[in-house]
Scaffold this motif. Sequence first.
Motif, PDB file in Angstrom:
ATOM      1  N   UNK A  49       0.837  -1.196   0.000  1.00 15.62           N
ATOM      2  CA  UNK A  49       0.000   0.000   0.000  1.00 15.62           C
ATOM      3  C   UNK A  49       0.879   1.257   0.000  1.00 15.62           C
ATOM      4  N   UNK A  50       0.314   2.376  -0.463  1.00 17.78           N
ATOM      5  CA  UNK A  50       1.002   3.663  -0.388  1.00 17.78           C
ATOM      6  C   UNK A  50      -0.029   4.770  -0.154  1.00 17.78           C
ATOM      7  N   UNK A  51       0.409   5.863   0.440  1.00 17.91           N
ATOM      8  CA  UNK A  51      -0.478   6.989   0.756  1.00 17.91           C
ATOM      9  C   UNK A  51      -0.317   8.083  -0.294  1.00 17.91           C
ATOM     10  N   UNK A  52      -1.475   8.600  -0.789  1.00 20.16           N
ATOM     11  CA  UNK A  52      -1.449   9.684  -1.782  1.00 20.16           C
ATOM     12  C   UNK A  52      -2.528  10.708  -1.448  1.00 20.16           C
ATOM     13  N   UNK A  53      -2.391  11.880  -2.011  1.00 20.05           N
ATOM     14  CA  UNK A  53      -3.445  12.894  -1.980  1.00 20.05           C
ATOM     15  C   UNK A  53      -3.376  13.879  -0.846  1.00 20.05           C
ATOM     16  N   UNK A  54      -3.215  13.413   0.399  1.00 20.83           N
ATOM     17  CA  UNK A  54      -3.218  14.303   1.556  1.00 20.83           C
ATOM     18  C   UNK A  54      -2.244  13.838   2.613  1.00 20.83           C
ATOM     19  N   UNK A  55      -2.361  14.423   3.797  1.00 19.76           N
ATOM     20  CA  UNK A  55      -1.406  14.152   4.869  1.00 19.76           C
ATOM     21  C   UNK A  55      -1.998  13.381   6.044  1.00 19.76           C
ATOM     22  N   UNK A  56      -3.223  12.887   5.920  1.00 17.30           N
ATOM     23  CA  UNK A  56      -3.800  12.123   7.024  1.00 17.30           C
ATOM     24  C   UNK A  56      -3.022  10.822   7.215  1.00 17.30           C
ATOM     25  N   UNK A  57      -2.697  10.457   8.455  1.00 18.54           N
ATOM     26  CA  UNK A  57      -1.897   9.249   8.688  1.00 18.54           C
ATOM     27  C   UNK A  57      -2.746   7.983   8.758  1.00 18.54           C
ATOM     28  N   UNK A  58      -2.093   6.867   8.438  1.00 15.93           N
ATOM     29  CA  UNK A  58      -2.661   5.533   8.614  1.00 15.93           C
ATOM     30  C   UNK A  58      -1.725   4.732   9.510  1.00 15.93           C
ATOM     31  N   UNK A  59      -2.314   3.883  10.372  1.00 17.82           N
ATOM     32  CA  UNK A  59      -1.488   3.003  11.198  1.00 17.82           C
ATOM     33  C   UNK A  59      -2.247   1.704  11.450  1.00 17.82           C
ATOM     34  N   UNK A  60      -1.592   0.736  12.064  1.00 18.54           N
ATOM     35  CA  UNK A  60      -2.178  -0.577  12.335  1.00 18.54           C
ATOM     36  C   UNK A  60      -2.540  -0.676  13.814  1.00 18.54           C
ATOM     37  N   UNK A  61      -3.755  -1.161  14.091  1.00 19.05           N
ATOM     38  CA  UNK A  61      -4.178  -1.376  15.474  1.00 19.05           C
ATOM     39  C   UNK A  61      -5.119  -2.563  15.525  1.00 19.05           C
ATOM     40  N   UNK A  62      -4.725  -3.601  16.276  1.00 19.01           N
ATOM     41  CA  UNK A  62      -5.560  -4.785  16.483  1.00 19.01           C
ATOM     42  C   UNK A  62      -6.128  -5.326  15.169  1.00 19.01           C
TER      43      UNK A  62
END
Length: 466
Positions: A49-62
């Motif tokens: 996966x990769x992040x595009x478009x904006x600056x909102x973060x993604x992370x992993x939880x449970x």
Amino acid sequence: MFKITKRRKFLKQSAIFLALFSITICSHAQSETASTMEFPFNGKDLSGWKTVGGNAPFYIEENSIVGVMTKNTANTFLVTEKEYGDFILQMEVKLDGTTTNSGIQTRSHIDPKGNNGKGRVYGRQVDIDPTPRAWTGGIYDEGRREWLYPLDLNPAAKSAYRPGEFNDIIIQVIGNETRTWVNGIPTSYVIDSLDKTGFIALQVHSIPDSLDGKRVFFRNLSIRTNPKFPRDFPKDIYIVNTNANDLSKAEKAAGYSLLFNGKNAKGWRSARGKKFPEKGWSIQNGMFSVQKSDGGESTNGGDIVTKKQYKAFDLSFEFKLSPGANSGVKYFVTLDEKTKGSAIGPEYQILDDALHPDAKLGKDGNRTLASLYDLITSDRNPRPRRPIGQWNRGRIVVEPNNKVTYYLNGFKMLEFERGSEEFRKLVAGSKYKDWKNFGEAKKGHILLQDHGDAVSFRSIKIKELK
């Protein structure tokens, strides 16, 4: 002897049946092995996966992918590095609160120059909407045409989403058809020829400052690629087909037929006579077009009507206005009134509200686009209205109980009941007050209006309701 012969015949038929059944099962199994189940999220990290478009973060939880809504940033997407063609995608989604929004992109793409070089995603999106509008499972065309399937078209599915919980989302994309389910409830159905392949993406929507820090959770993602056996979908759910003058197999099975084949005037005639007008109308490039004249009502080629008359029906049509144009679609037109101008019947108003003076006449805007002309004003929400020169999709549903509903580009614009006390009061205060039992005919023709302005029509289809 007779019983023995009969039993042998039965055994022989049974053996043939079992052999055919075995062949069918083997064939089914071989076809199904051509499809592949993938799990694009491994539950540990964002590999692939990769992040595009904006600056909102993604992370992993449970075992969930978590996107964090972040103020002062554009829509942010977590995009698969792999592209997909035909697939069935399943996942569970949950959002914080009931004032947020998210979405799942299908067969989408990116303009790398958009958003100041951060990239702008475009393509069909399945909406996740826990707000009171409740359009989860509807289909939006991100970065292009906007709404394709608002859930006004399938109100029974609005209650499918469960706020504050993980919701099961299924998206089936096979050929040019996209179908969705929310918690097992069939939700939307779009036929659209754009984008044969593209990436899948998870959205964190841009937000007002007050929603900063709200989250969206995605888990249990699976993709079956190249599926051979599509899931069944009910026949009574409306289909949005963006292909001009096309009637899909599913639409035919649901009882729809084309009123205009895109090639000739079969099924239509002049409101003034038995033949199609010799002037004032053209049939080119798959369009019925009113030719520009003097802007007067029915002064050139005149109105055209269906040869057949209809009682209760579901009528869809696309129209394109030129600047300042006026036209309309009428129904329950009996032609008994023998008028000099346009024939009489309830009208779905088609108008350039900004430039045509009729928009300021009548009462409270009841002569504006998608209004019941001179009687009921359409919803004034600007979002359903596409720019002049673009195609808009109108829809009129007349139920056997006389309930009538207007739609514009999938948005519900108004509803009323023919023959009700309220309807008759509206008629009494309108330009139609002198016509006996206006709008209450048991059946009538469908009419496309010549108002002297350049307007085009296509994709005119109907289903008779019983």
